[in-house]
Motif scaffolding. Structure first.
Motif, PDB file in Angstrom:
ATOM      1  N   GLU A   1       1.066  -1.141  -0.055  1.00 33.94           N
ATOM      2  CA  GLU A   1      -0.029  -0.237  -0.028  1.00 33.94           C
ATOM      3  C   GLU A   1       0.681   1.230   0.076  1.00 33.94           C
ATOM      4  O   GLU A   1       1.666   1.321   0.893  1.00 33.94           O
ATOM      5  CB  GLU A   1      -0.930   0.016   1.228  1.00 33.94           C
ATOM      6  CG  GLU A   1      -1.713   1.142   1.268  1.00 33.94           C
ATOM      7  CD  GLU A   1      -2.318   1.363   2.646  1.00 33.94           C
ATOM      8  OE1 GLU A   1      -3.625   0.967   2.760  1.00 33.94           O
ATOM      9  OE2 GLU A   1      -1.502   1.563   3.756  1.00 33.94           O
ATOM     10  N   THR A   2       0.738   2.027  -0.906  1.00 29.48           N
ATOM     11  CA  THR A   2       1.437   3.414  -0.960  1.00 29.48           C
ATOM     12  C   THR A   2       0.644   4.654  -0.609  1.00 29.48           C
ATOM     13  O   THR A   2      -0.673   4.307  -0.348  1.00 29.48           O
ATOM     14  CB  THR A   2       1.814   3.661  -2.355  1.00 29.48           C
ATOM     15  OG1 THR A   2       0.440   4.170  -3.134  1.00 29.48           O
ATOM     16  CG2 THR A   2       2.571   2.603  -3.007  1.00 29.48           C
TER      17      THR A   2
ATOM     18  N   GLN B 228       6.189  -6.537   4.069  1.00 30.26           N
ATOM     19  CA  GLN B 228       5.264  -5.994   4.773  1.00 30.26           C
ATOM     20  C   GLN B 228       5.571  -4.413   5.001  1.00 30.26           C
ATOM     21  O   GLN B 228       6.978  -4.106   4.956  1.00 30.26           O
ATOM     22  CB  GLN B 228       5.080  -6.484   6.321  1.00 30.26           C
ATOM     23  CG  GLN B 228       4.952  -8.061   6.223  1.00 30.26           C
ATOM     24  CD  GLN B 228       3.655  -8.357   5.751  1.00 30.26           C
ATOM     25  OE1 GLN B 228       2.563  -8.012   5.966  1.00 30.26           O
ATOM     26  NE2 GLN B 228       3.468  -9.267   4.766  1.00 30.26           N
ATOM     27  N   LEU B 229       4.708  -3.714   5.147  1.00 34.31           N
ATOM     28  CA  LEU B 229       5.033  -2.180   5.489  1.00 34.31           C
ATOM     29  C   LEU B 229       5.568  -2.040   6.864  1.00 34.31           C
ATOM     30  O   LEU B 229       5.277  -2.643   7.869  1.00 34.31           O
ATOM     31  CB  LEU B 229       3.789  -1.350   5.257  1.00 34.31           C
ATOM     32  CG  LEU B 229       3.056  -1.358   3.930  1.00 34.31           C
ATOM     33  CD1 LEU B 229       1.922  -0.565   4.078  1.00 34.31           C
ATOM     34  CD2 LEU B 229       4.027  -1.052   2.678  1.00 34.31           C
ATOM     35  N   PRO B 230       6.341  -0.776   7.009  1.00 32.73           N
ATOM     36  CA  PRO B 230       7.083  -0.338   8.424  1.00 32.73           C
ATOM     37  C   PRO B 230       5.780  -0.176   9.350  1.00 32.73           C
ATOM     38  O   PRO B 230       4.971   0.592   8.901  1.00 32.73           O
ATOM     39  CB  PRO B 230       7.587   0.928   7.955  1.00 32.73           C
ATOM     40  CG  PRO B 230       8.058   0.705   6.721  1.00 32.73           C
ATOM     41  CD  PRO B 230       6.671   0.143   5.878  1.00 32.73           C
TER      42      PRO B 230
ATOM     43  N   VAL C 226       4.710   3.754   9.815  1.00 34.58           N
ATOM     44  CA  VAL C 226       4.000   3.888   8.443  1.00 34.58           C
ATOM     45  C   VAL C 226       2.595   3.803   8.511  1.00 34.58           C
ATOM     46  O   VAL C 226       1.410   4.495   8.457  1.00 34.58           O
ATOM     47  CB  VAL C 226       4.656   3.748   7.177  1.00 34.58           C
ATOM     48  CG1 VAL C 226       3.711   4.035   5.930  1.00 34.58           C
ATOM     49  CG2 VAL C 226       5.922   4.245   6.990  1.00 34.58           C
ATOM     50  N   VAL C 227       2.209   2.410   8.999  1.00 33.40           N
ATOM     51  CA  VAL C 227       0.803   1.904   9.163  1.00 33.40           C
ATOM     52  C   VAL C 227       0.199   2.773  10.175  1.00 33.40           C
ATOM     53  O   VAL C 227      -1.002   3.190   9.903  1.00 33.40           O
ATOM     54  CB  VAL C 227       0.832   0.387   9.149  1.00 33.40           C
ATOM     55  CG1 VAL C 227      -0.547  -0.023   9.515  1.00 33.40           C
ATOM     56  CG2 VAL C 227       1.625   0.038   8.295  1.00 33.40           C
ATOM     57  N   ASN C 228       0.887   2.936  11.453  1.00 37.24           N
ATOM     58  CA  ASN C 228      -0.014   3.409  12.301  1.00 37.24           C
ATOM     59  C   ASN C 228      -0.314   4.979  12.203  1.00 37.24           C
ATOM     60  O   ASN C 228      -1.259   5.484  12.679  1.00 37.24           O
ATOM     61  CB  ASN C 228       0.874   3.376  13.490  1.00 37.24           C
ATOM     62  CG  ASN C 228       1.077   2.202  14.367  1.00 37.24           C
ATOM     63  OD1 ASN C 228       0.184   1.306  14.083  1.00 37.24           O
ATOM     64  ND2 ASN C 228       2.300   1.886  14.861  1.00 37.24           N
ATOM     65  N   GLU C 229       0.656   5.717  11.623  1.00 36.11           N
ATOM     66  CA  GLU C 229       0.300   7.090  11.083  1.00 36.11           C
ATOM     67  C   GLU C 229      -0.807   7.126  10.221  1.00 36.11           C
ATOM     68  O   GLU C 229      -1.695   7.984  10.492  1.00 36.11           O
ATOM     69  CB  GLU C 229       1.521   7.687  10.376  1.00 36.11           C
ATOM     70  CG  GLU C 229       1.422   9.318  10.352  1.00 36.11           C
ATOM     71  CD  GLU C 229       0.874   9.793   8.988  1.00 36.11           C
ATOM     72  OE1 GLU C 229       0.337  10.604   9.060  1.00 36.11           O
ATOM     73  OE2 GLU C 229       0.870   8.978   8.062  1.00 36.11           O
ATOM     74  N   ARG C 230      -0.758   6.276   9.330  1.00 33.86           N
ATOM     75  CA  ARG C 230      -2.040   6.448   8.260  1.00 33.86           C
ATOM     76  C   ARG C 230      -3.368   5.993   9.039  1.00 33.86           C
ATOM     77  O   ARG C 230      -4.531   6.316   8.874  1.00 33.86           O
ATOM     78  CB  ARG C 230      -2.050   5.221   6.945  1.00 33.86           C
ATOM     79  CG  ARG C 230      -0.797   5.627   6.180  1.00 33.86           C
ATOM     80  CD  ARG C 230      -0.690   4.836   5.077  1.00 33.86           C
ATOM     81  NE  ARG C 230       0.439   4.948   4.151  1.00 33.86           N
ATOM     82  CZ  ARG C 230       1.162   4.190   3.331  1.00 33.86           C
ATOM     83  NH1 ARG C 230       0.705   3.270   3.294  1.00 33.86           N
ATOM     84  NH2 ARG C 230       2.016   4.747   2.631  1.00 33.86           N
ATOM     85  N   PHE C 231      -3.381   4.845   9.911  1.00 39.29           N
ATOM     86  CA  PHE C 231      -4.400   4.653  10.661  1.00 39.29           C
ATOM     87  C   PHE C 231      -4.919   5.493  11.488  1.00 39.29           C
ATOM     88  O   PHE C 231      -6.364   5.612  11.639  1.00 39.29           O
ATOM     89  CB  PHE C 231      -4.172   3.205  11.589  1.00 39.29           C
ATOM     90  CG  PHE C 231      -5.374   2.671  12.158  1.00 39.29           C
ATOM     91  CD1 PHE C 231      -5.961   1.975  11.601  1.00 39.29           C
ATOM     92  CD2 PHE C 231      -5.462   2.893  13.784  1.00 39.29           C
ATOM     93  CE1 PHE C 231      -7.100   1.340  12.179  1.00 39.29           C
ATOM     94  CE2 PHE C 231      -6.436   2.135  14.228  1.00 39.29           C
ATOM     95  CZ  PHE C 231      -7.358   1.250  13.515  1.00 39.29           C
ATOM     96  N   SER C 232      -4.075   6.678  12.156  1.00 36.50           N
ATOM     97  CA  SER C 232      -4.618   7.530  12.622  1.00 36.50           C
ATOM     98  C   SER C 232      -5.457   8.544  11.987  1.00 36.50           C
ATOM     99  O   SER C 232      -6.285   9.286  12.433  1.00 36.50           O
ATOM    100  CB  SER C 232      -3.625   8.284  13.536  1.00 36.50           C
ATOM    101  OG  SER C 232      -2.971   7.486  14.387  1.00 36.50           O
TER     102      SER C 232
END
Length: 482
Positions: free
Chosen positions: A355-356, A393-395, A398-404
């Motif tokens: 996912e970009t 897998q993504l870092p 990065v995932v947590n920031e997008r989730f927020s």
């Protein structure tokens, strides 16, 4: 092995036999200890699991157990597991660890069933790290609880493990204990054929198998005769109902194209049923025919759960979802054109491999344009055995920031959408006494939105008209109209 002479070979008579035999052991315990042993079924996961747990509970009560108020107060604990996400696995291990001391110092028994147990590596981990567990069984033979329990109670086996690789048969018409006396789930099919690349469900629930419409209709008529007023038709993907029928069906012989829209319409004709829901829909299979059936049947709840998972066409392709962003938004437009008052809810996953930021912005765009009443958001969880688990897998940061960022948008958009009914009066099915506000009850509109208002326990199970005084994000505060 003489105990196994003259045992019925067909179901459900075979399980009834073992329930009777287990009951004899429970009677011995009662005569010795002066009270019936207790049980607690702890359920993780989806509505399908909750429905299975009602059946497990019914079987145990038929055997002679009584239900405990909590698992740490029970003589027999069964964990009905989910394995869609890694945290569900860890949650189970935590529960097992907390019961270990009690198990070692008492006659307590522990059983584990459900989706997690369909994974051989997890069963091996249970045997190696939690050898004190008494029963282990899976999704394809949960109906055999009494038979497996008999092996343990009779001393035939100290630890009983039976997990089937595939379903051997479908067994209905066993005892069950409904959570509610006025609404019930009804399984219309089992399994999944979609094989989304992130999802373990087809591997642990098997391929799609549909129940004959006659059996479903008969079950709903029976529920109606017992006073149930709301039915939820359940399946991993109800829109593909009509695949691999489990029983002979005269209806299907007469109409080979009979599918979910026809079933839904037939359920709506049953006298006494006032509201019909269904869960869950796959966007690739939700037809215009189904939308038309909903539109002309006021009994069908104006709520569709339509999991999008991602707004990026490229990610959707990698997920094997078999629709594009434009396909999904066009479906939303067709639904709203025929059902302007519908409430749409969805599932969205953040952090799928590859996912970009551009893909993520497509997801945010769908949230803005679809107008969801509620969004269930998840961080991608790698499941061993699925194709996506082998991809990079993504870092985590990065995932947590997008989730927020997604959560912030969901809170903003969904609150505005939900608030559109403020000031109106809606019909509400009262479900329970409110746990947090004395003198209040909680009900649900047909669009699945919760309403809290003043009232007593006598209202539970009734349809009442409620003025929606104030929208509070994902629920309303209201006033009952006399």
């Amino acid at each position: 092995m003489n105990d196994y002479i003259n045992i019925p070979t067909t179901e459900p008579a075979r399980q009834q036999y073992f329930m009777d035999r287990c009951h004899e052991y429970i009677e011995e315990i009662i005569s010795t200890k002066g009270k019936a042993p207790t049980f607690y079924v702890s359920t993780f996961g989806c509505q399908m699991n909750a429905r299975d747990s009602e059946k497990l509970t019914g079987i145990l009560e038929k055997i002679g157990y009584t239900e405990a108020s909590a698992e740490d107060k029970a003589d027999f604990v069964i964990y009905n597991t989910c394995t869609v996400r890694e945290n569900a696995n860890q949650k189970l291990y935590g529960h097992l660890g907390s019961l270990k001391k009690k198990k070692e110092s008492s006659d307590m028994m522990i059983g584990i069933c459900g989706c997690m147990m369909q994974q051989p590596d997890i069963v091996e981990h249970i045997k190696e790290s939690f050898g004190f567990v008494d029963l282990v069984f899976g999704t394809f033979n949960f109906y055999k609880l009494a038979e497996l329990l008999y092996m343990r109670l009779s001393g035939e086996k100290k630890q009983v493990i039976e997990v089937l690789a595939a379903p051997e048969e479908n067994v209905e018409h066993l005892p069950e204990h409904k959570k509610y006396s006025f609404k019930s789930g009804v399984n219309i099919m089992y399994g999944c054929n979609n094989f989304c690349t992130y999802c373990i469900v087809p591997y642990v629930r098997g391929r799609e198998r549909s129940r004959a419409p006659e059996d479903i209709i008969a079950e709903v008529k029976c529920l109606a005769s017992e006073g149930f007023v709301e039915i939820m038709l359940l399946g991993q993907n109800v829109n593909s109902y009509g695949v691999n029928f489990l029983e002979e069906s005269e209806i299907i012989k007469a109409n080979p194209s009979y599918s979910f829209p026809e079933l839904l319409e037939d359920i709506c004709k049953i006298e006494g049923i006032k509201r019909v829901r269904f869960m869950t829909s796959h966007p690739k299979d939700l037809s215009d025919k189904l939308i038309d059936v909903i539109a002309r049947n006021p009994k069908v709840a104006r709520h569709i759960h339509l999991p999008v998972q991602s707004g990026s066409t490229e990610v959707l392709c990698k997920m094997n979802r078999r629709y594009t962003k434009d396909d999904y938004l066009a479906l939303v437009e067709r639904i709203r054109a025929k059902l302007p008052d519908v409430s749409l809810t969805t599932d969205i996953m953040v952090g799928f491999p590859g996912e970009t930021e551009e893909d993520f912005q497509d997801t945010m765009d769908v949230v803005r344009r679809a107008g969801y009443d509620q969004v269930f958001t998840f961080i991608y969880s790698m499941r061993t055995g699925t194709p996506a688990a082998t991809w990079e897998q993504l870092p985590e940061d990065v995932v947590n920031e997008r989730f927020s960022r997604l959560l912030e948008l969901v809170r903003e958009t969904s609150a505005k959408v939900t608030a559109r009914f403020e000031g109106e009066t809606k019909e509400v099915l009262v479900e329970c006494v409110n746990d947090h506000m004395a003198g209040y009850v909680t009900g649900r509109m047909d669009n699945n939105i919760l309403v809290h208002f003043e009232g007593g326990e006598d209202l539970i199970g009734q349809f009442v008209n409620v003025h929606l005084d104030k929208a509070c994000g994902f629920y309303y505060m209201g006033t009952i109209k006399k």
